[in-house]
Design a protein around this motif. Structure first.
Motif, PDB file in Angstrom:
ATOM      1  N   THR A 112      -3.048   1.850  -0.172  1.00  0.00           N
ATOM      2  CA  THR A 112      -3.007   2.357   1.201  1.00  0.00           C
ATOM      3  C   THR A 112      -1.609   2.924   1.448  1.00  0.00           C
ATOM      4  N   PHE A 155      -2.208  -3.536  -0.962  1.00  0.00           N
ATOM      5  CA  PHE A 155      -2.996  -2.998   0.142  1.00  0.00           C
ATOM      6  C   PHE A 155      -2.266  -3.366   1.434  1.00  0.00           C
ATOM      7  N   LEU A 183      -3.578  -3.082   5.037  1.00  0.00           N
ATOM      8  CA  LEU A 183      -4.760  -2.692   5.785  1.00  0.00           C
ATOM      9  C   LEU A 183      -4.403  -2.305   7.221  1.00  0.00           C
ATOM     10  N   THR A 241      -8.833   3.733  10.673  1.00  0.00           N
ATOM     11  CA  THR A 241      -8.376   2.487  10.073  1.00  0.00           C
ATOM     12  C   THR A 241      -9.066   2.261   8.733  1.00  0.00           C
ATOM     13  N   THR A 242      -8.500   1.335   7.980  1.00  0.00           N
ATOM     14  CA  THR A 242      -9.233   0.881   6.808  1.00  0.00           C
ATOM     15  C   THR A 242     -10.477   0.147   7.309  1.00  0.00           C
ATOM     16  N   THR A 252     -12.781  -1.327   1.779  1.00  0.00           N
ATOM     17  CA  THR A 252     -11.728  -2.211   1.272  1.00  0.00           C
ATOM     18  C   THR A 252     -12.304  -3.195   0.256  1.00  0.00           C
ATOM     19  N   ILE A 262      -2.664  -8.182  -0.617  1.00  0.00           N
ATOM     20  CA  ILE A 262      -3.378  -7.576   0.502  1.00  0.00           C
ATOM     21  C   ILE A 262      -2.713  -8.050   1.792  1.00  0.00           C
ATOM     22  N   VAL A 295      -3.058  -8.111   5.575  1.00  0.00           N
ATOM     23  CA  VAL A 295      -4.171  -7.975   6.504  1.00  0.00           C
ATOM     24  C   VAL A 295      -3.639  -7.971   7.932  1.00  0.00           C
ATOM     25  N   GLU A 306     -12.446  -6.599   9.616  1.00  0.00           N
ATOM     26  CA  GLU A 306     -12.044  -6.460   8.213  1.00  0.00           C
ATOM     27  C   GLU A 306     -11.405  -7.753   7.703  1.00  0.00           C
TER      28      GLU A 306
END
Length: 184
Positions: free
Chosen positions: A26, A95, A97, A108-109, A114, A133, A135, A145
């Motif tokens: 990302t 990532f 997110l 957005t993701t 994802t 990741i 988040v 998500e």
């Protein structure tokens, strides 16, 4: 205690090495892409984002910091399509997110893409490799998500993966880290 972004960098520094194949799933404004390139200049680095503005911002940031663009591939596509571009083992990836800071917060993701990207990345990840990741659960899509990504990670086979969560529990909907290490 280290904040989320500082702890993310610490994990990258502890687990990634110069010469690795690394992926920024990302890209955003290019901050992780630049950090990875500066810390691991001999690594092959692949970065994804669906927004053209992300590629433009990242390319500008990399040029301003004299990055060796021969070592970096910027891809204007979803991270869920990573298998169309990466055909080798990867050593690690990151990532972040959510949405692109200072841009359209409606883009957005999404949990579906994802999860697809995480599944594909895990399949390409070397033994001992690490996926990080970050988040962000403080917005509508982020909360959805977050729940789906967390559930996916919690249910990974503990004989093959070790999953770390780094979180501040006394804040309202704080960002947190999930790190997946492939053990077998």
């Amino acid at each position: 205690m280290k904040n989320i972004l500082d702890f993310t960098k610490e994990l990258m520094l502890m687990h990634f090495h110069d010469g690795d194949v690394l992926v920024d799933f990302t890209m955003g404004n290019g901050n992780d892409t630049l950090f990875l390139h500066q810390q691991f200049p001999e690594s092959m680095l692949i970065a994804f984002d669906i927004q053209e503005i992300a590629l433009e911002n990242t390319k500008l940031l990399l040029q301003e910091n004299h990055a060796n663009m021969e070592k970096i591939t910027l891809i204007n596509d979803s991270h869920s399509n990573l298998d169309c571009y990466i055909h080798s083992v990867i050593d690690g990836g990151i990532f972040n997110l959510g949405y692109l800071p200072s841009c359209n917060k409606q883009i957005t993701t999404l949990a579906e893409t994802t999860i697809q990207a995480i599944q594909k990345a895990i399949n390409l990840l070397k033994i001992g490799g690490l996926l990080i990741i970050v988040v962000y659960q403080g917005h509508k899509n982020g909360a959805i998500e977050s729940n789906i990504v967390f559930d996916y990670c919690v249910n990974l086979d503990n004989r093959k993966f070790t999953v770390l969560q780094y979180n501040f529990v006394n804040k309202k909907a704080p960002p947190y880290i999930l790190a997946i290490q492939k053990d077998k």
